[in-house]
Scaffold this motif. Structure first.
Motif, PDB file in Angstrom:
ATOM      1  N   ALA A  55       0.832  -1.207   0.000  1.00 45.97           N
ATOM      2  CA  ALA A  55       0.000   0.000   0.000  1.00 45.97           C
ATOM      3  C   ALA A  55       0.865   1.256   0.000  1.00 45.97           C
ATOM      4  O   ALA A  55       0.591   2.220  -0.732  1.00 45.97           O
ATOM      5  N   TYR A  56       1.929   1.278   0.796  1.00 49.66           N
ATOM      6  CA  TYR A  56       2.824   2.433   0.803  1.00 49.66           C
ATOM      7  C   TYR A  56       3.556   2.572  -0.538  1.00 49.66           C
ATOM      8  O   TYR A  56       3.750   3.680  -1.043  1.00 49.66           O
ATOM      9  N   ALA A  57       3.972   1.443  -1.122  1.00 51.59           N
ATOM     10  CA  ALA A  57       4.678   1.495  -2.406  1.00 51.59           C
ATOM     11  C   ALA A  57       3.773   2.038  -3.502  1.00 51.59           C
ATOM     12  O   ALA A  57       4.187   2.884  -4.311  1.00 51.59           O
ATOM     13  N   LEU A  58       2.537   1.556  -3.544  1.00 54.99           N
ATOM     14  CA  LEU A  58       1.603   2.065  -4.551  1.00 54.99           C
ATOM     15  C   LEU A  58       1.285   3.527  -4.289  1.00 54.99           C
ATOM     16  O   LEU A  58       1.195   4.325  -5.238  1.00 54.99           O
ATOM     17  N   LEU A  59       1.135   3.907  -3.039  1.00 52.18           N
ATOM     18  CA  LEU A  59       0.861   5.301  -2.707  1.00 52.18           C
ATOM     19  C   LEU A  59       2.003   6.201  -3.176  1.00 52.18           C
ATOM     20  O   LEU A  59       1.757   7.278  -3.735  1.00 52.18           O
ATOM     21  N   SER A  60       3.234   5.764  -2.997  1.00 49.94           N
ATOM     22  CA  SER A  60       4.368   6.571  -3.446  1.00 49.94           C
ATOM     23  C   SER A  60       4.356   6.735  -4.958  1.00 49.94           C
ATOM     24  O   SER A  60       4.666   7.808  -5.487  1.00 49.94           O
ATOM     25  N   TYR A 105       3.216  10.135  -9.896  1.00 49.78           N
ATOM     26  CA  TYR A 105       2.505  10.489 -11.121  1.00 49.78           C
ATOM     27  C   TYR A 105       1.853  11.865 -11.031  1.00 49.78           C
ATOM     28  O   TYR A 105       1.600  12.490 -12.055  1.00 49.78           O
ATOM     29  N   GLN A 106       1.599  12.316  -9.826  1.00 49.28           N
ATOM     30  CA  GLN A 106       1.014  13.643  -9.641  1.00 49.28           C
ATOM     31  C   GLN A 106       2.071  14.722  -9.406  1.00 49.28           C
ATOM     32  O   GLN A 106       1.742  15.888  -9.194  1.00 49.28           O
ATOM     33  N   LYS A 107       3.348  14.295  -9.427  1.00 49.14           N
ATOM     34  CA  LYS A 107       4.466  15.203  -9.157  1.00 49.14           C
ATOM     35  C   LYS A 107       4.375  15.821  -7.752  1.00 49.14           C
ATOM     36  O   LYS A 107       4.823  16.945  -7.523  1.00 49.14           O
ATOM     37  N   LYS A 108       3.830  15.061  -6.837  1.00 52.39           N
ATOM     38  CA  LYS A 108       3.814  15.459  -5.428  1.00 52.39           C
ATOM     39  C   LYS A 108       5.032  14.808  -4.779  1.00 52.39           C
ATOM     40  O   LYS A 108       4.965  13.763  -4.151  1.00 52.39           O
ATOM     41  N   GLN A 128       7.292  15.448  -2.322  1.00 51.63           N
ATOM     42  CA  GLN A 128       7.498  15.185  -0.901  1.00 51.63           C
ATOM     43  C   GLN A 128       6.617  14.038  -0.416  1.00 51.63           C
ATOM     44  O   GLN A 128       7.059  13.163   0.337  1.00 51.63           O
ATOM     45  N   GLU A 129       5.375  14.013  -0.866  1.00 51.54           N
ATOM     46  CA  GLU A 129       4.474  12.930  -0.480  1.00 51.54           C
ATOM     47  C   GLU A 129       4.960  11.590  -1.026  1.00 51.54           C
ATOM     48  O   GLU A 129       4.882  10.553  -0.349  1.00 51.54           O
ATOM     49  N   ALA A 130       5.488  11.605  -2.266  1.00 50.40           N
ATOM     50  CA  ALA A 130       6.028  10.368  -2.849  1.00 50.40           C
ATOM     51  C   ALA A 130       7.214   9.863  -2.037  1.00 50.40           C
ATOM     52  O   ALA A 130       7.326   8.656  -1.759  1.00 50.40           O
ATOM     53  N   LEU A 131       8.076  10.775  -1.635  1.00 53.17           N
ATOM     54  CA  LEU A 131       9.245  10.393  -0.842  1.00 53.17           C
ATOM     55  C   LEU A 131       8.828   9.874   0.532  1.00 53.17           C
ATOM     56  O   LEU A 131       9.346   8.861   1.009  1.00 53.17           O
ATOM     57  N   ASP A 132       7.903  10.575   1.165  1.00 56.75           N
ATOM     58  CA  ASP A 132       7.456  10.156   2.499  1.00 56.75           C
ATOM     59  C   ASP A 132       6.872   8.747   2.464  1.00 56.75           C
ATOM     60  O   ASP A 132       7.155   7.925   3.343  1.00 56.75           O
ATOM     61  N   ALA A 133       6.050   8.467   1.469  1.00 53.07           N
ATOM     62  CA  ALA A 133       5.451   7.137   1.366  1.00 53.07           C
ATOM     63  C   ALA A 133       6.502   6.075   1.058  1.00 53.07           C
ATOM     64  O   ALA A 133       6.493   4.976   1.632  1.00 53.07           O
ATOM     65  N   ALA A 134       7.424   6.393   0.159  1.00 53.73           N
ATOM     66  CA  ALA A 134       8.479   5.437  -0.193  1.00 53.73           C
ATOM     67  C   ALA A 134       9.351   5.112   1.013  1.00 53.73           C
ATOM     68  O   ALA A 134       9.796   3.964   1.179  1.00 53.73           O
ATOM     69  N   ASN A 135       9.593   6.083   1.863  1.00 56.47           N
ATOM     70  CA  ASN A 135      10.421   5.854   3.054  1.00 56.47           C
ATOM     71  C   ASN A 135       9.757   4.914   4.054  1.00 56.47           C
ATOM     72  O   ASN A 135      10.430   4.363   4.935  1.00 56.47           O
ATOM     73  N   LEU A 138       4.935  -4.574  -8.208  1.00 59.28           N
ATOM     74  CA  LEU A 138       5.663  -3.577  -7.414  1.00 59.28           C
ATOM     75  C   LEU A 138       6.908  -4.244  -6.857  1.00 59.28           C
ATOM     76  O   LEU A 138       6.822  -5.277  -6.186  1.00 59.28           O
ATOM     77  N   ARG A 139       8.057  -3.657  -7.145  1.00 57.77           N
ATOM     78  CA  ARG A 139       9.326  -4.196  -6.653  1.00 57.77           C
ATOM     79  C   ARG A 139      10.083  -3.120  -5.878  1.00 57.77           C
ATOM     80  O   ARG A 139       9.925  -1.922  -6.124  1.00 57.77           O
ATOM     81  N   TYR A 140      10.969  -3.561  -4.991  1.00 58.52           N
ATOM     82  CA  TYR A 140      11.715  -2.610  -4.169  1.00 58.52           C
ATOM     83  C   TYR A 140      12.647  -1.743  -5.011  1.00 58.52           C
ATOM     84  O   TYR A 140      12.904  -0.592  -4.663  1.00 58.52           O
ATOM     85  N   ALA A 141      13.145  -2.278  -6.118  1.00 56.09           N
ATOM     86  CA  ALA A 141      13.998  -1.471  -6.994  1.00 56.09           C
ATOM     87  C   ALA A 141      13.268  -0.218  -7.452  1.00 56.09           C
ATOM     88  O   ALA A 141      13.857   0.872  -7.537  1.00 56.09           O
ATOM     89  N   GLU A 142      11.985  -0.353  -7.756  1.00 54.76           N
ATOM     90  CA  GLU A 142      11.223   0.817  -8.181  1.00 54.76           C
ATOM     91  C   GLU A 142      11.058   1.801  -7.029  1.00 54.76           C
ATOM     92  O   GLU A 142      11.091   3.023  -7.244  1.00 54.76           O
ATOM     93  N   VAL A 143      10.880   1.303  -5.831  1.00 46.32           N
ATOM     94  CA  VAL A 143      10.774   2.202  -4.674  1.00 46.32           C
ATOM     95  C   VAL A 143      12.052   3.023  -4.535  1.00 46.32           C
ATOM     96  O   VAL A 143      12.010   4.234  -4.266  1.00 46.32           O
ATOM     97  N   LEU A 144      13.216   2.389  -4.724  1.00 46.14           N
ATOM     98  CA  LEU A 144      14.481   3.123  -4.664  1.00 46.14           C
ATOM     99  C   LEU A 144      14.550   4.199  -5.740  1.00 46.14           C
ATOM    100  O   LEU A 144      15.021   5.316  -5.485  1.00 46.14           O
ATOM    101  N   LEU A 145      14.068   3.876  -6.931  1.00 47.24           N
ATOM    102  CA  LEU A 145      14.087   4.863  -8.010  1.00 47.24           C
ATOM    103  C   LEU A 145      13.067   5.975  -7.782  1.00 47.24           C
ATOM    104  O   LEU A 145      13.291   7.122  -8.188  1.00 47.24           O
ATOM    105  N   ILE A 146      11.951   5.658  -7.142  1.00 43.20           N
ATOM    106  CA  ILE A 146      10.991   6.700  -6.770  1.00 43.20           C
ATOM    107  C   ILE A 146      11.625   7.638  -5.751  1.00 43.20           C
ATOM    108  O   ILE A 146      11.498   8.870  -5.847  1.00 43.20           O
ATOM    109  N   LYS A 147      12.322   7.074  -4.774  1.00 45.76           N
ATOM    110  CA  LYS A 147      13.024   7.912  -3.798  1.00 45.76           C
ATOM    111  C   LYS A 147      14.008   8.835  -4.503  1.00 45.76           C
ATOM    112  O   LYS A 147      14.068  10.041  -4.229  1.00 45.76           O
ATOM    113  N   ALA A 148      14.788   8.254  -5.404  1.00 51.60           N
ATOM    114  CA  ALA A 148      15.799   9.045  -6.103  1.00 51.60           C
ATOM    115  C   ALA A 148      15.158  10.162  -6.915  1.00 51.60           C
ATOM    116  O   ALA A 148      15.622  11.313  -6.882  1.00 51.60           O
TER     117      ALA A 148
END
Length: 485
Positions: free
Chosen positions: A224-229, A234-237, A239-246, A371-381
């Motif tokens: 749920a957090y990964a999809l939320l991030s 996609y909305q270019k939000k 800080q919210e994307a980073l917070d969820a990914a973390n 959803l894979r963790y590699a994508e979460v890392l790239l979302i963070k980046a």
């Protein structure tokens, strides 16, 4: 490991007033009486409502040929494949970006996701009525249903833009509900609905580790957090994307990239959410997912569609292990010893769709990574870079690169890191149904398609058309996307 798909119970309700031609109708069986519902008034009965949702992801119109056409064949990562004369119903049109509102793939994906949403709404309506089922289990199951509904709406909004929000089981005799189902909402409203469903799910879903081995495919708080991030990305939000990914914790990169796409790598440490498949009876896999993308011709095992493009081949840096793990080349030997004849019809095929258990069956053992963790890392980046935290973003990019056998990036400026992250998403997530939507959301589409010899029309191709049958039925309640009239 895949028990959640074994006992499939499907309850169907008509979205509209009973016309068999209504586009959002699901297959009608019967209404549920109080006596019928009593037979499901236990833990297994409660679970069966959500099992039916997961099962929808295995259907032909949900995750197979039409979705492959929309999300992959349209992109610069893939060509139609197969023989020149085999259109695949409309896959030639998808490849050339000449599809229209009556194209089969356009309609299939729309209908399939609303069929799934209907199952989610069934679960959310009936589960609270099961007073003999465990209360904590019911709460968790409703969280799973909301996660899955959010996942389906995210697919719809990426594909079509604003769509109708159907948040409950419609009453066939209600004019208000009829209008609800035919009136598209704005993208902002749909995104808000998705975020609410995910936040609701987050409050009740367990961590991945709580599930038993037989339940590994169920949605977790990490999913749920990964999809939320990703929704925020996609909305270019940022800080919210980073917070969820973390908040996506308890995962790591698989040691070997290629292992994730084999049966032994299913539900591994990198997997956050994946569609569970098995070719044995009574369980089942994604209908013809491997068949449609398998090699065709001499010693082939499939139809040969969705073949890797030269554009994708050229995107890999020398030494990138992901190239050999993603692309089957004619004349090569696969990890299970299968020899691919140099005489197959196409020079390349999708390795991630391959199943070593494939033996001519349309239902195979290939799980689909969502959803894979590699994508979460790239979302963070990506989020950090856009927040002017470029130096802090680089290690996340490099972690993904290093697993692929590549050295640290030489990029340093915010602009160069942005481009490096976009390129990394392409080669890391190739054939995982993201590329077309990534090109659109990042503004790269027109240039990328031009390089691949395709004409991307700005103001049109950012979205697919709503199905013409839906537009006809809406009678003005919903308007078609621009330039598809």
């Amino acid at each position: 490991m895949k028990k959640i798909y074994i006992s499939v119970f499907v309850l169907s309700f008509l979205f509209f007033s009973g016309c068999a031609n209504d586009i959002l109708d699901t297959e009608q069986t019967e209404s549920i009486s109080t006596a019928d519902l009593a037979s499901f008034n236990n833990d297994a009965g409660a679970q069966s409502f959500v099992t039916a949702i997961y099962s929808k992801f295995l259907d032909w119109n949900m995750s197979s040929f039409s979705w492959i056409g929309i999300s992959s064949i349209t992109s610069d990562d893939a060509d139609k494949g197969s023989s020149p004369g085999d259109t695949g119903a409309d896959k030639d049109l998808m490849d050339a970006l000449t599809y229209n509102a009556s194209s089969l793939s356009v309609e299939d994906v729309f209908v399939a996701n609303y069929q799934g949403i209907n199952r989610c709404n069934q679960a959310l309506y009936f589960i609270p009525q099961l007073d003999q089922a465990n209360a904590n289990l019911k709460t968790q199951l409703m969280g799973e249903a909301k996660f899955l509904r959010a996942y389906m709406y995210f697919t719809l909004i990426k594909t079509y833009g604003g769509v109708p929000i159907i948040d409950h089981l419609p009453n066939p005799s209600s004019e208000t509900d009829r209008v609800m189902q035919l009136t598209r909402k704005s993208s902002a409203e749909v995104y808000s609905f998705i975020v609410k469903d995910l936040n609701d799910a987050i409050t009740v879903l367990p961590t991945k580790g709580v599930y038993s081995a037989s339940e590994k495919g169920r949605a977790s708080i990490g999913a749920a957090y990964a999809l939320l991030s990703k929704v925020y990305l996609y909305q270019k939000k940022w800080q919210e994307a980073l917070d969820a990914a973390n908040l996506v914790t308890g995962y790591d990169l698989a040691t070997t990239y290629a292992s994730q796409y084999r049966i032994t790598g299913e539900n591994d440490i990198e997997s956050i959410f994946e569609i569970q498949s098995t070719g044995s009876t009574p369980s089942r896999g994604i209908d013809k997912y491997t068949t449609t993308q398998g090699a065709t011709g001499a010693s082939g095992w499939g139809w040969g569609f969705n073949t890797p493009s030269m554009s994708l081949v050229n995107a890999y840096e020398p030494g990138d292990v992901r190239k050999a793990a993603t692309i089957i080349f004619a004349g090569s030997t696969l990890y299970d010893g299968r020899v691919v004849s140099p005489l197959v019809t196409n020079p390349r095929y999708n390795y991630k769709a391959y199943s070593s258990a494939y033996a001519g069956n349309d239902i195979t053992d290939t799980n689909l990574k969502c959803l894979r963790y590699a994508e979460v890392l790239l979302i963070k980046a990506e989020a950090m870079n856009e927040l002017n935290q470029t130096a802090a973003a680089i290690p996340f990019l490099n972690k993904v690169r290093n697993r692929a056998g590549l050295s640290d990036t030489s990029a340093a400026s915010q602009t160069d890191i942005r481009k490096a992250i976009w390129k990394e998403r392409r080669v890391e997530l190739a054939f995982e149904h993201d590329r077309f939507f990534d090109l659109v959301r990042t503004g790269q589409a027109a240039a990328a398609f031009a390089i691949d010899g395709k004409m991307f029309v700005k103001g049109k191709h950012e979205l697919f058309p709503l199905p013409q049958k839906f537009i006809n039925e809406a009678k003005g309640l919903s308007l078609q996307n621009p330039m598809y009239n």
